[in-house]
Design a protein around this motif. Structure first.
Motif, PDB file in Angstrom:
ATOM      1  N   LYS A  72       0.834  -1.190   0.000  1.00 31.80           N
ATOM      2  CA  LYS A  72       0.000   0.000   0.000  1.00 31.80           C
ATOM      3  C   LYS A  72       0.871   1.244   0.000  1.00 31.80           C
ATOM      4  N   LEU A  73       0.577   2.187  -0.881  1.00 27.57           N
ATOM      5  CA  LEU A  73       1.370   3.403  -1.022  1.00 27.57           C
ATOM      6  C   LEU A  73       0.973   4.431   0.026  1.00 27.57           C
ATOM      7  N   ALA A  74       1.759   5.487   0.125  1.00 25.89           N
ATOM      8  CA  ALA A  74       1.532   6.506   1.154  1.00 25.89           C
ATOM      9  C   ALA A  74       0.194   7.207   0.980  1.00 25.89           C
ATOM     10  N   ASP A  75      -0.276   7.347  -0.260  1.00 31.36           N
ATOM     11  CA  ASP A  75      -1.543   8.042  -0.493  1.00 31.36           C
ATOM     12  C   ASP A  75      -2.756   7.130  -0.358  1.00 31.36           C
ATOM     13  N   GLY A  76      -2.539   5.895   0.081  1.00 28.24           N
ATOM     14  CA  GLY A  76      -3.640   4.964   0.301  1.00 28.24           C
ATOM     15  C   GLY A  76      -3.990   4.096  -0.881  1.00 28.24           C
ATOM     16  N   THR A  77      -3.341   4.306  -2.016  1.00 31.17           N
ATOM     17  CA  THR A  77      -3.596   3.492  -3.209  1.00 31.17           C
ATOM     18  C   THR A  77      -2.621   2.310  -3.250  1.00 31.17           C
ATOM     19  N   PHE A  78      -2.789   1.480  -4.282  1.00 30.25           N
ATOM     20  CA  PHE A  78      -1.945   0.302  -4.434  1.00 30.25           C
ATOM     21  C   PHE A  78      -1.252   0.332  -5.792  1.00 30.25           C
ATOM     22  N   GLN A  79      -0.101  -0.323  -5.852  1.00 28.66           N
ATOM     23  CA  GLN A  79       0.613  -0.447  -7.108  1.00 28.66           C
ATOM     24  C   GLN A  79      -0.211  -1.261  -8.106  1.00 28.66           C
ATOM     25  N   ILE A  80      -0.020  -1.006  -9.386  1.00 28.63           N
ATOM     26  CA  ILE A  80      -0.770  -1.697 -10.428  1.00 28.63           C
ATOM     27  C   ILE A  80      -0.516  -3.197 -10.391  1.00 28.63           C
ATOM     28  N   GLY A  81       0.683  -3.578  -9.949  1.00 28.74           N
ATOM     29  CA  GLY A  81       1.002  -4.996  -9.871  1.00 28.74           C
ATOM     30  C   GLY A  81       0.107  -5.756  -8.922  1.00 28.74           C
ATOM     31  N   VAL A  82      -0.352  -5.091  -7.858  1.00 31.33           N
ATOM     32  CA  VAL A  82      -1.261  -5.731  -6.902  1.00 31.33           C
ATOM     33  C   VAL A  82      -2.559  -6.108  -7.595  1.00 31.33           C
ATOM     34  N   TYR A  83      -3.092  -5.200  -8.408  1.00 38.66           N
ATOM     35  CA  TYR A  83      -4.338  -5.485  -9.120  1.00 38.66           C
ATOM     36  C   TYR A  83      -4.141  -6.605 -10.140  1.00 38.66           C
ATOM     37  N   VAL A  84      -3.000  -6.606 -10.818  1.00 39.00           N
ATOM     38  CA  VAL A  84      -2.733  -7.654 -11.808  1.00 39.00           C
ATOM     39  C   VAL A  84      -2.694  -9.024 -11.137  1.00 39.00           C
ATOM     40  N   ILE A  85      -2.009  -9.119 -10.017  1.00 33.68           N
ATOM     41  CA  ILE A  85      -1.904 -10.402  -9.311  1.00 33.68           C
ATOM     42  C   ILE A  85      -3.267 -10.871  -8.824  1.00 33.68           C
ATOM     43  N   TRP A  86      -4.068  -9.957  -8.307  1.00 29.32           N
ATOM     44  CA  TRP A  86      -5.398 -10.353  -7.821  1.00 29.32           C
ATOM     45  C   TRP A  86      -6.320 -10.763  -8.977  1.00 29.32           C
ATOM     46  N   ILE A  87      -6.202 -10.093 -10.100  1.00 30.86           N
ATOM     47  CA  ILE A  87      -7.013 -10.484 -11.259  1.00 30.86           C
ATOM     48  C   ILE A  87      -6.646 -11.897 -11.707  1.00 30.86           C
ATOM     49  N   ILE A  88      -5.340 -12.191 -11.754  1.00 33.98           N
ATOM     50  CA  ILE A  88      -4.902 -13.537 -12.126  1.00 33.98           C
ATOM     51  C   ILE A  88      -5.427 -14.561 -11.126  1.00 33.98           C
TER      52      ILE A  88
END
Length: 562
Positions: free
Chosen positions: A409-425
């Motif tokens: 989790k990034l400082a602004d509360g969002t997540f790196q794009i890689g996190v979404y890619v892994i969860w989609i897979i």
């Protein structure tokens, strides 16, 4: 009748030359030699015959086309009918997300959830749908046509009222009225489902009746995708502004326009089906074109239909089926019911979580067709047995990903794009297992259902299966809440103040200048408990599943042939 079945089965073992005879031959499931094959060398008299047939093989597409000859148009119609059924289901599922944007309370969300209940209770009126009809219109069309007309009318009328019901910046949504509006809409969709399920058993020929489950899975998934993911995307102003030179405060469509469009589609398409599609019982047609009167749908009164429903439950093979349907999804309750909630709790936006459907829906549509040629055989639950341990494993992977995700989790509360890619897979792999089990069980239900009371029989099995998936999730959510331990600690000093398991105590912790930290996350304990139950379930019931597949289909009949 029984002698003819035995003769056909013996003939199929010797020479499976017809598509109907192939139904009596179990596909080979030798994983070491490639994909399952419907043909084995033992089915031929010698190797020369086998080589000759292989040389004349014109490809999978040609074989499939020949197998579906006479049923292709019916399959397309079933796909469309199930697609229509999925539209209101997807739309109803999108309403909570819209209400969430309008900052309604969770109590209001719970109130609207009553709109989902008809599909869990449709068994109560299924015997009426199966026994009361107008002969000139047709047994299934007598219910399907009025239901689809009423759905269309509901959508047209609602399209002129929904903007006021959903509220605006000054007025909150009228949640009670919204629930009372969508409740009958879902009731009509559930009733249409009963009629279409029963019609599928007689619309398709005996050799292709297993494709009914494929039509259900593909059509309803496509409709749900349109009513949920497509609608939410086109309704989103953020998505629409990506394609505009000047940003606007609205999307490409709104809820009223979506309802108006599909209301017209429902009325027009229902009129065409009513005029041009006639009910003919193809399930009793033999290869030579003759019909077997012993398999014709029988006409019963409402009381007799409820009595038959009771007799279905008393069938000897049904005991094992009830146990399997009511307990088979306990193993996946924590994974299916809590993973999405945990992701939202970690800060992943609901809209991005819903957009995972963009990647999952193609899998949901294509997968049933891929495994359809194996679920149409006499052992459809072999796919279920293969997918069950794989789905258990995915549950463990989900738990590891839930533990791993917060660290990115990034400082602004969002997540790196890689996190979404892994969860989609991960979601895609999970969907493979889930839909393999679903299509496999639906194919089995279609095969054992007595065509003469098909709507009631199929609805009984499907409703029990739905119940078996709903109550474990509710139960595990209640249990996990008691397994989770949280402590209120003082900010800066990390001094323990008191426990804050309940929401009231957590709110009080914030007031007292502390923070409520999770010490033991019940999610992981829930996944572990469910997984252990799943391993024990497989050890106890896998042999029973293999056994019920071997029971002759005539033993599932409640009205025996004379």
């Amino acid at each position: 009748m029984s002698e003819r079945v035995r003769n056909r089965s013996r003939k199929a073992r010797r020479d499976p030359t017809t598509a109907e005879d192939l139904m009596a031959v179990e596909p080979m499931m030798d994983q070491g030699s490639g994909p399952p094959m419907l043909f084995s060398s033992s089915s031929y008299d010698d190797k020369d015959t086998l080589l000759k047939d292989q040389d004349s093989n014109e490809g999978w597409f040609t074989r499939t086309r020949e197998s579906l000859r006479g049923d292709f148009s019916s399959i397309l119609l079933l796909l469309f009918l199930y697609l229509l059924q999925g539209i209101p289901l997807g739309l109803i599922s999108s309403i909570p997300l819209i209400l969430s944007d309008k900052k309604v309370t969770y109590s209001d969300q719970a109130l609207f959830s009553f709109a989902y209940w008809p599909f869990s209770l449709k068994l109560l009126w299924a015997p009426i749908v199966d026994s009361v009809f107008w002969r000139k219109v047709g047994r299934r069309k007598s219910w399907m046509v009025p239901c689809q007309y009423l759905i269309g009318i509901f959508m047209l009328v609602l399209s002129f009222m929904v903007d006021d019901i959903m509220g605006n910046k000054e007025n909150p949504p009228k949640v009670i009225f919204l629930m009372l509006t969508f409740l009958p809409l879902n009731f009509l969709a559930a009733t249409q489902d009963i009629a279409v399920d029963g019609w599928a058993l007689t619309m398709l020929s005996r050799k292709n009746v297993g494709y009914a489950s494929t039509c259900n899975a593909v059509g309803q998934t496509a409709g749900y995708f349109i009513g949920n993911v497509v609608f939410l995307g086109l309704e989103s102003k953020q998505f629409a502004n990506m394609f505009r030179d000047t940003p606007q405060d609205y999307g490409f469509i709104n809820l009223s326009g979506f309802l108006l469009f599909w209301g017209v589609i429902f009325i027009v398409s229902t009129t065409l089906v009513f005029i041009f599609k006639h009910e003919i019982d193809h399930s009793i047609q033999a290869p030579d074109g003759s019909t077997d009167d012993d398999d014709k749908e029988i006409e019963m009164g409402i009381t007799d239909t409820y009595k038959v429903l009771y007799r279905i439950l008393r069938l000897r093979p049904m005991v094992y089926v009830l146990i399997i349907l009511l307990t088979g999804k306990i193993a996946f309750a924590a994974t299916d019911g809590m993973t999405g909630l945990k992701l939202i709790e970690m800060g992943i936006p609901k809209d991005k979580l819903a957009m995972f459907g963009l990647f999952l829906t193609p899998v949901q549509i294509v997968l049933p067709w891929i495994i359809g040629k194996w679920t149409t055989g006499p052992r459809p639950l072999n796919i279920f047995l293969m997918a069950y341990p794989y789905r258990l494993f995915i549950g463990g992977v989900y738990a590891l990903l839930i533990w791993w995700t917060p660290s990115f989790k990034l400082a602004d509360g969002t997540f790196q794009i890689g996190v979404y890619v892994i969860w989609i897979i991960a979601y895609i792999f999970h969907q493979f297992a889930t839909y393999s089990m679903f299509v496999s069980m639906m194919a089995f239900n279609a095969q054992v259902s007595d065509p003469r009371i098909g709507g009631t029989y199929m609805t009984l099995l499907n409703t029990i299966g739905n119940l078996g998936g709903n109550y474990p999730v509710t139960l595990i959510l209640w249990i996990v809440d008691h397994l989770t331990w949280k402590d209120c600690v003082q900010v800066g000093t990390e001094k323990f103040l008191y426990q804050c398991h309940k929401k009231e105590m957590a709110d009080q912790c914030v007031v007292d200048g502390g923070v409520c930290e999770t010490q033991i996350d019940g999610y992981y304990l829930g996944v572990a408990i469910c997984s252990i139950c799943g391993v024990l379930w497989a050890a106890l019931l896998f042999n029973k599943i293999r056994y019920i597949q071997k029971i002759p289909r005539t033993e599932w009949r409640v009205i025996k042939n004379r």
